[in-house]
Design an enzyme around this catalytic site. Sequence first.
Site, PDB file in Angstrom:
ATOM      1  N   LEU A 168       0.408  17.957  -9.983  1.00  0.00           N
ATOM      2  CA  LEU A 168       1.790  17.734  -9.532  1.00  0.00           C
ATOM      3  C   LEU A 168       2.028  18.418  -8.189  1.00  0.00           C
ATOM      4  O   LEU A 168       1.722  19.597  -8.023  1.00  0.00           O
ATOM      5  CB  LEU A 168       2.768  18.299 -10.565  1.00  0.00           C
ATOM      6  N   GLY A 174       5.058   2.873  -6.262  1.00  0.00           N
ATOM      7  CA  GLY A 174       4.443   2.167  -5.152  1.00  0.00           C
ATOM      8  C   GLY A 174       4.338   0.710  -5.529  1.00  0.00           C
ATOM      9  O   GLY A 174       4.973   0.255  -6.483  1.00  0.00           O
ATOM     10  N   ASP A 229      -2.397   9.615  -2.978  1.00  0.00           N
ATOM     11  CA  ASP A 229      -2.552   8.161  -3.029  1.00  0.00           C
ATOM     12  C   ASP A 229      -3.860   7.637  -2.444  1.00  0.00           C
ATOM     13  O   ASP A 229      -3.899   7.171  -1.304  1.00  0.00           O
ATOM     14  CB  ASP A 229      -1.356   7.475  -2.350  1.00  0.00           C
ATOM     15  N   ASP A 268      -4.442   4.699   3.866  1.00  0.00           N
ATOM     16  CA  ASP A 268      -3.010   4.430   3.634  1.00  0.00           C
ATOM     17  C   ASP A 268      -2.198   5.662   4.018  1.00  0.00           C
ATOM     18  O   ASP A 268      -1.321   6.107   3.282  1.00  0.00           O
ATOM     19  CB  ASP A 268      -2.754   4.022   2.185  1.00  0.00           C
ATOM     20  N   LYS A 270       0.386   8.669 -13.003  1.00  0.00           N
ATOM     21  CA  LYS A 270       0.467   7.389 -12.278  1.00  0.00           C
ATOM     22  C   LYS A 270       0.059   6.285 -13.239  1.00  0.00           C
ATOM     23  O   LYS A 270      -1.085   6.238 -13.690  1.00  0.00           O
ATOM     24  CB  LYS A 270      -0.463   7.458 -11.064  1.00  0.00           C
TER      25      LYS A 270
HETATM   26  P1  ADP Z   1       1.183   3.854  -4.983  1.00  0.00           P
HETATM   27  O1  ADP Z   1      -0.296   3.765  -4.931  1.00  0.00           O
HETATM   28  O2  ADP Z   1       1.749   2.888  -5.961  1.00  0.00           O
HETATM   29  O3  ADP Z   1       1.830   3.844  -3.627  1.00  0.00           O
HETATM   30  P2  ADP Z   1       1.459   6.752  -4.994  1.00  0.00           P
HETATM   31  O4  ADP Z   1       0.251   7.455  -5.515  1.00  0.00           O
HETATM   32  O5  ADP Z   1       1.643   6.761  -3.527  1.00  0.00           O
HETATM   33  O6  ADP Z   1       1.520   5.285  -5.615  1.00  0.00           O
HETATM   34  O7  ADP Z   1       2.752   7.388  -5.651  1.00  0.00           O
HETATM   35  C1  ADP Z   1       4.041   6.836  -5.416  1.00  0.00           C
HETATM   36  C2  ADP Z   1       5.044   7.961  -5.214  1.00  0.00           C
HETATM   37  O8  ADP Z   1       5.060   8.830  -6.362  1.00  0.00           O
HETATM   38  C3  ADP Z   1       4.741   8.884  -4.042  1.00  0.00           C
HETATM   39  O9  ADP Z   1       5.261   8.393  -2.828  1.00  0.00           O
HETATM   40  C4  ADP Z   1       5.405  10.202  -4.491  1.00  0.00           C
HETATM   41  O10 ADP Z   1       6.795  10.193  -4.223  1.00  0.00           O
HETATM   42  C5  ADP Z   1       5.208  10.195  -5.992  1.00  0.00           C
HETATM   43  N1  ADP Z   1       3.982  10.935  -6.324  1.00  0.00           N
HETATM   44  C6  ADP Z   1       2.724  10.471  -6.310  1.00  0.00           C
HETATM   45  N2  ADP Z   1       1.817  11.413  -6.636  1.00  0.00           N
HETATM   46  C7  ADP Z   1       2.521  12.531  -6.876  1.00  0.00           C
HETATM   47  C8  ADP Z   1       2.162  13.889  -7.266  1.00  0.00           C
HETATM   48  N3  ADP Z   1       0.903  14.241  -7.464  1.00  0.00           N
HETATM   49  N4  ADP Z   1       3.164  14.775  -7.412  1.00  0.00           N
HETATM   50  C9  ADP Z   1       4.449  14.411  -7.213  1.00  0.00           C
HETATM   51  N5  ADP Z   1       4.855  13.178  -6.846  1.00  0.00           N
HETATM   52  C10 ADP Z   1       3.918  12.238  -6.677  1.00  0.00           C
HETATM   53 MG    MG Z   2       1.799   5.396  -2.005  1.00  0.00          MG
END
Ligand code: ADP
Ligand code: MG
Length: 456
Positions: free
Chosen positions: A96, A16, A158, A140, A36
């Site tokens: 996950l 992100g 997120d 969001d 993350k």
């Molecule tokens: P940001 O706050 O930077 O947008 P996110 O939490 O939305 O970050 O995570 C970015 C991407 O990572 C998501 O769009 C998804 O594809 C992947 N992702 C995030 N959390 C998970 C999770 N718990 N399991 C699998 N993929 C995830």
């Molecule tokens: Mg996101």
Amino acid sequence: MATCGEWNLLRTLGSGAYSEVKLARHKQTNDLCALKIMKRDMGYDSGMTDIVRNEVEIMKNLSHPNIINLIDFSDTETHTHADGVTEDVFYLALELANGGELFDFIAQTGKFTEEVARFYFHQLCDAFEYLHGNGVSHRDMKPENIMLDNEFNLKLADFGFSSNQAKNESRKGTDNYMAPEIHLGQKYSGQNVDLFAAGIILFIMVAQHPPFNKASPKDPHYKTISANRSDLFWKLHSRNKPNGLDFFSPEFRELISSMLSFDPIQRPSLAEIRASDWYNAPVPTYEEIKEEFNQRKAALDGASSQEDQPVPTEEVDPSVFTRRTVHRGVGGELEDGAKLPSLDRTCMEYIPEFKRYTQFFSKSDLESLFNTLALFADKVTTEFEFSPEEYSSTLNILQEEKMVSMTVNILNAGDDTYCIEAVKDSGDRFVFNDVYNKMKQFFGGHANASEPTAEY
Ligand code: ADP
Ligand code: MG
């Protein structure tokens, strides 16, 4: 192998604006999680600390079957990259979501019937009832933040922009999913704007494309709603549908039109949404959902195993692999020419427990697949880079004035089979899916695949 504290980092799941999310395996327990990771130095001078603290503070107190749960958190960890470079980071270890993003599933296996959409909308409303009941708004809401678990249940992800205030002022979220009052810079209710975005998401589940680009009276689709002419809105959206206006049920149209109202006062509350006719119509059982989704998945897996189709054999100029090779850090910034490309790339391992819907398999050999990726990148991108360590490339594509950045990984799935998977890094999700489909075709031997075009 790259590591972060007790976790081995297997590969990137997504990224992100502020973070990179890695598929990680615990060194002792072998458990998988989504780690993350956020750089610390970036944080201290950009207000990042607040965003992470906020995300952790809010997530710590939440636990619900339709929300991604927080497993662990650290604000003093070292991220060691594969080449040994280290960096101070924060991390959140998240449950996950093995099923990947809900919208990749829709884009790859087809739109939902209203019944199936209702099943997921119920789960989304359950998550909101829990969140909003605890005084938290997500702020969001968008397709990439809605994930599926192994059992095809919805998981809201997120919480970086989530808030525990009743009224909000700051402009948070993503343009296409923002309610009109945010665009207008007014004070707004986080819960109201969550429900507005939920209306957009519900529309996409059924139509497979967004209802408008931006909730602004200037937008050609949204202006019909802001002018109280939702009849015109549905007329516009029915034009290219097989059965015209009947494509959407009257109850669906009524619910969506009210949820997307310009004036927040006119939008239904969560309780009113739950009392609507559309919400209360029949829903598939969990068993029916599982059966349909397993079938969809099987059809997709069948269509995506391309064993009989050799990849194109066009020669690749070897300099393609090196001339734009750069190094990528957590923040995504590129240091041009930071390192000479190594000649011994390692092939990342395919992890069967984690599925995504933007991947396919091939029995062609690794080098041919990598060459094919280079040919494809050279054809469609404005810019691309190859990872010096792995069989992986980042592609930047400009299409219809929309930019999308994606990473393509080649993974070793054993038995002389390779998995080619695409991960969206940033940009438009509809363009991403279009490019992914073009790439899949390209690998299937259709070397003269036309330039990608977006449907919307
Ligand atoms: P940001 O706050 O930077 O947008 P996110 O939490 O939305 O970050 O995570 C970015 C991407 O990572 C998501 O769009 C998804 O594809 C992947 N992702 C995030 N959390 C998970 C999770 N718990 N399991 C699998 N993929 C995830
Ligand atoms: Mg996101």
